[in-house]
Motif scaffolding. Structure first.
Motif, PDB file in Angstrom:
ATOM      1  N   GLY A 279      36.136  93.966  55.714  1.00 20.83           N
ATOM      2  CA  GLY A 279      37.343  93.734  55.008  1.00 20.83           C
ATOM      3  C   GLY A 279      38.470  95.112  54.464  1.00 20.83           C
ATOM      4  N   ARG A 280      37.868  96.111  55.121  1.00 19.49           N
ATOM      5  CA  ARG A 280      38.753  97.312  54.803  1.00 19.49           C
ATOM      6  C   ARG A 280      37.885  98.551  55.698  1.00 19.49           C
ATOM      7  NH1 ARG A 280      35.094  97.715  51.095  1.00 19.49           N
ATOM      8  NH2 ARG A 280      34.303  99.812  50.454  1.00 19.49           N
ATOM      9  N   LEU A 281      38.650  99.794  55.433  1.00 18.26           N
ATOM     10  CA  LEU A 281      38.157 100.710  56.184  1.00 18.26           C
ATOM     11  C   LEU A 281      38.400 102.161  55.371  1.00 18.26           C
ATOM     12  CD1 LEU A 281      36.984 102.411  58.692  1.00 18.26           C
ATOM     13  CD2 LEU A 281      39.438 102.107  59.798  1.00 18.26           C
ATOM     14  N   ASP A 282      37.455 103.085  54.998  1.00 17.53           N
ATOM     15  CA  ASP A 282      37.599 104.129  54.029  1.00 17.53           C
ATOM     16  C   ASP A 282      37.635 105.358  54.607  1.00 17.53           C
ATOM     17  OD1 ASP A 282      37.502 102.070  52.130  1.00 17.53           O
ATOM     18  OD2 ASP A 282      35.179 102.277  52.206  1.00 17.53           O
ATOM     19  N   ILE A 283      36.820 105.590  55.620  1.00 16.01           N
ATOM     20  CA  ILE A 283      36.608 106.955  56.451  1.00 16.01           C
ATOM     21  C   ILE A 283      36.577 106.971  57.970  1.00 16.01           C
ATOM     22  CG2 ILE A 283      34.783 108.750  56.919  1.00 16.01           C
ATOM     23  CD1 ILE A 283      33.595 107.882  53.779  1.00 16.01           C
ATOM     24  N   VAL A 284      37.517 107.866  58.394  1.00 15.47           N
ATOM     25  CA  VAL A 284      37.398 108.024  59.973  1.00 15.47           C
ATOM     26  C   VAL A 284      36.974 109.421  60.169  1.00 15.47           C
ATOM     27  CG1 VAL A 284      39.039 108.031  62.016  1.00 15.47           C
ATOM     28  CG2 VAL A 284      39.322 106.115  60.154  1.00 15.47           C
ATOM     29  N   ILE A 285      36.296 109.586  61.175  1.00 20.44           N
ATOM     30  CA  ILE A 285      35.693 110.721  61.978  1.00 20.44           C
ATOM     31  C   ILE A 285      36.139 110.835  63.215  1.00 20.44           C
ATOM     32  CG2 ILE A 285      33.742 112.456  62.104  1.00 20.44           C
ATOM     33  CD1 ILE A 285      34.124 111.423  59.224  1.00 20.44           C
ATOM     34  N   HIS A 286      37.259 111.763  63.417  1.00 19.44           N
ATOM     35  CA  HIS A 286      37.728 111.851  64.773  1.00 19.44           C
ATOM     36  C   HIS A 286      36.577 113.047  65.404  1.00 19.44           C
ATOM     37  CE1 HIS A 286      41.336 109.612  64.394  1.00 19.44           C
ATOM     38  NE2 HIS A 286      41.738 110.408  63.687  1.00 19.44           N
ATOM     39  N   ASN A 287      35.604 112.547  66.145  1.00 25.20           N
ATOM     40  CA  ASN A 287      34.716 113.483  66.671  1.00 25.20           C
ATOM     41  C   ASN A 287      34.814 113.547  68.180  1.00 25.20           C
ATOM     42  OD1 ASN A 287      31.763 115.123  67.212  1.00 25.20           O
ATOM     43  ND2 ASN A 287      31.669 113.097  68.217  1.00 25.20           N
ATOM     44  N   ALA A 288      35.006 112.296  68.967  1.00 18.65           N
ATOM     45  CA  ALA A 288      35.231 112.222  70.490  1.00 18.65           C
ATOM     46  C   ALA A 288      35.942 113.285  70.931  1.00 18.65           C
ATOM     47  CB  ALA A 288      35.669 111.062  70.845  1.00 18.65           C
ATOM     48  N   SER A 331      41.265 105.437  48.571  1.00 17.26           N
ATOM     49  CA  SER A 331      41.000 106.871  48.695  1.00 17.26           C
ATOM     50  C   SER A 331      40.622 107.246  50.055  1.00 17.26           C
ATOM     51  CB  SER A 331      40.056 107.297  47.701  1.00 17.26           C
ATOM     52  OG  SER A 331      40.375 107.019  46.511  1.00 17.26           O
ATOM     53  N   PRO A 332      41.340 107.171  51.143  1.00 19.16           N
ATOM     54  CA  PRO A 332      40.879 107.183  52.491  1.00 19.16           C
ATOM     55  C   PRO A 332      40.688 108.605  52.875  1.00 19.16           C
ATOM     56  CG  PRO A 332      43.153 106.976  52.453  1.00 19.16           C
ATOM     57  CD  PRO A 332      42.747 106.754  50.956  1.00 19.16           C
ATOM     58  N   ARG A 333      39.715 108.925  53.606  1.00 23.25           N
ATOM     59  CA  ARG A 333      39.311 110.332  54.242  1.00 23.25           C
ATOM     60  C   ARG A 333      39.235 110.184  55.603  1.00 23.25           C
ATOM     61  NH1 ARG A 333      39.768 111.992  49.435  1.00 23.25           N
ATOM     62  NH2 ARG A 333      38.729 111.011  48.015  1.00 23.25           N
ATOM     63  N   ILE A 334      40.224 111.111  56.163  1.00 16.30           N
ATOM     64  CA  ILE A 334      40.053 111.431  57.810  1.00 16.30           C
ATOM     65  C   ILE A 334      39.232 112.850  57.703  1.00 16.30           C
ATOM     66  CG2 ILE A 334      41.152 111.809  59.905  1.00 16.30           C
ATOM     67  CD1 ILE A 334      43.396 109.701  58.803  1.00 16.30           C
ATOM     68  N   VAL A 335      38.446 113.169  58.851  1.00 11.81           N
ATOM     69  CA  VAL A 335      37.856 114.503  59.070  1.00 11.81           C
ATOM     70  C   VAL A 335      37.872 114.555  60.676  1.00 11.81           C
ATOM     71  CG1 VAL A 335      35.951 116.097  58.816  1.00 11.81           C
ATOM     72  CG2 VAL A 335      36.348 114.313  57.096  1.00 11.81           C
ATOM     73  N   SER A 336      38.462 115.621  61.134  1.00 15.38           N
ATOM     74  CA  SER A 336      38.656 115.868  62.580  1.00 15.38           C
ATOM     75  C   SER A 336      37.613 116.905  63.012  1.00 15.38           C
ATOM     76  CB  SER A 336      40.106 116.061  63.126  1.00 15.38           C
ATOM     77  OG  SER A 336      40.766 114.960  62.860  1.00 15.38           O
ATOM     78  N   VAL A 337      37.077 116.802  64.229  1.00 14.99           N
ATOM     79  CA  VAL A 337      36.291 117.831  64.827  1.00 14.99           C
ATOM     80  C   VAL A 337      37.463 118.807  65.673  1.00 14.99           C
ATOM     81  CG1 VAL A 337      34.291 118.800  66.270  1.00 14.99           C
ATOM     82  CG2 VAL A 337      34.202 116.709  64.781  1.00 14.99           C
ATOM     83  N   ALA A 338      37.569 119.968  65.243  1.00 19.10           N
ATOM     84  CA  ALA A 338      38.314 121.022  65.845  1.00 19.10           C
ATOM     85  C   ALA A 338      37.383 122.022  66.677  1.00 19.10           C
ATOM     86  CB  ALA A 338      39.240 121.816  64.834  1.00 19.10           C
TER      87      ALA A 338
END
Ligand code: NAI
Length: 446
Positions: A279-288, A331-338
């Protein structure tokens, strides 16, 4: 696994030989385990202002053994140096030299943490000089600490205080075994938003999280760590990695989505998958991420474009879909891998470093767009991490790369995952637009 050399020199004969020959002496780091105390040994809180008093009270409420004055020759788990009232460089002397007299009493794997105000918040040259001085001081001290001890700093900005939720969240992270491979770094608390979780062992309970590139390596470690912390997982990877992706999905009791993230509709496919199941999405981790290394003089368009497409263009396009979606508003959270390559540069990696530098810029500019929904976006920049990728580096180069940081060893995928799990939690809700390096304080480059 800790590398064999670190195991050998950590005890007994190996330790004696390394000391006599002046060889690097990495120690086995204290990493987070279930049921482990936050920190072992007393915590000395130094600083005379009301901010230090409030912080010490907060630590007492966590049932820590807090000292306001050093007890001679007592082994310390941590020193927290509260420097939130600096007005000129001369103000550093008294608190810093007082803390210095306790440094020899630090236990192995101890922590030194400064809490000070961001220099960028002041237009007064003397105030800015004093505050920026903490930067040089802490980074140098971290290089002097031994036996797995680390030094990190918390910077307060935009009115955040010593007991704002994310100041305390960052303090817990830095004190704990979750930050074992984070050394010589600063985290800026950019607002008074966020809140500490009701259950410190399950900070992501009730949250729906997507991890890209989760079939192996750092991505699989992130999925396991977010699962441990209570999140419901959707793991994403290319169709060719389908079997390994299914195995990770089973392990974390999540669902698998086979998807090339560089497809134009990737963002919508991720949202549709999450909405259909949860029903929803809260956290996205951009790791690829991918590497296609070549000296720039030999670079071709294929290598350049594929790295830019997967490592940064895909993240931008997915974020655009997320920002437009009404299902990504809680309270969406995005974390990217640099990567530290994107900060310090790396020979043979102009394409990769351009893409990873791009992640840093993207995170900074996206932060205000997410703030409207109480959201945050940050990046984690790993240094040398022991993965299948780095295991393929020739022995001598690998051994050199592994030892050239203050902790004299490589990090583990779990170390990156722990930093990401922290930044994905509401305890870090007042931290946005920031990049945290997980590199053991690389000695070369930035
Ligand atoms: P890895 O190569 O072991 O795993 C990357 C995963 O991403 C693979 O499962 C791969 O199939 C997936 N992937 C690649 N292209 C994809 C696409 N178009 N769509 C969906 N999935 C895709 O790499 P590793 O070492 O685990 O790295 C993970 C991240 O950490 C990457 O962003 C990498 O650049 C970054 N990093 C790694 C460091 C290290 O020392 N291993 C150091 C600094 C950054």
């Amino acid at each position: 696994m800790t590398d064999k050399y670190t195991q050998f020199v950590s005890r007994g004969l190996g330790k004696d030989i390394a000391r006599k020959l002046g060889l690097p002496q990495p120690v086995v780091l204290r990493r987070h385990k279930a049921g482990q105390p936050l920190i072992e040994g007393p915590v000395l809180v130094q600083g005379t202002g009301s901010g230090a008093d409030e912080l010490a009270s907060a630590l007492l409420s966590w049932k820590l053994d807090v000292r306001r004055h050093a007890v001679p020759r007592e082994k310390l788990g941590a020193i927290i140096l509260v420097l939130d009232e600096l007005a000129r460089p001369g103000d550093l002397e008294q608190p810093v030299l007082t803390a210095a007299s306790s440094l020899r009493d630090l236990a192995p794997n101890a922590r030194v943490i400064t809490v000070s105000r961001a220099a960028s918040d002041s237009a007064d040259p003397a105030v800015a000089a004093a505050r920026q001085g903490v930067d040089g001081l802490l980074r140098s001290l971290a290089k002097e600490l031994r036996a797995g001890a680390t030094g990190n700093g918390i910077l307060l900005a935009n009115g955040a205080g010593t007991t704002s939720p994310s100041t305390l969240g960052a303090l817990r992270f830095f004190l704990s075994g979750r930050s074992a491979f984070v050394d010589g770094q600063f985290l800026t608390v950019t607002s008074a938003a966020g809140h500490l979780p009701a259950d410190a062992d399950k900070p992501l309970a009730g949250r729906v999280a997507v991890v890209t590139g989760a079939a192996r390596g750092i991505g699989a470690a992130i999925a396991r760590t977010l699962h441990r912390d209570g999140a419901t997982l959707i793991v994403v990877d290319i169709p060719a990695a389908g079997d390994r992706l299914a195995a990770v999905a089973n392990e974390v009791r999540g669902t698998a989505l086979q998807l090339d993230i560089s497809r134009d509709d990737a963002g919508q496919r991720i949202i549709d998958h999450a909405v259909a199941r949860h029903g929803r999405l809260d956290i996205v981790i951009h790791n690829a991420g991918i590497t296609r290394d070549k000296l720039l003089a030999n670079m071709d368009a294929g290598r350049w474009n594929s790295v830019i497409a997967v490592n940064i263009a895909a993240q931008l396009s997915i974020n655009e879909a997320l920002l437009a979606s009404e299902h990504f508003r809680n309270s969406p959270r995005i974390v990217s891998v640099a990567s530290t390559s994107g900060i310090a540069g790396n020979r043979g990696q102009t394409n990769y470093a351009a893409s990873k530098g791009g992640v840093t810029g993207m995170v900074r500019a996206t932060a205000p767009l997410l703030a409207a929904h109480g959201g945050s976006i940050n990046a984690v920049a790993p240094g040398f991490i022991e993965t299948e990728m780095t295991a393929r580096i020739p022995f001598a180069t690998r051994e050199l790369a592994r030892r050239l940081n203050s902790l004299q060893q490589g990090g583990r995928p779990d170390d990156v995952a722990e930093a990401i799990a922290f930044l994905a939690s509401d305890a870090a809700g007042g931290i946005s637009g920031e990049v945290l390096r997980v590199c053991g304080q690389n000695l070369v480059g930035a």
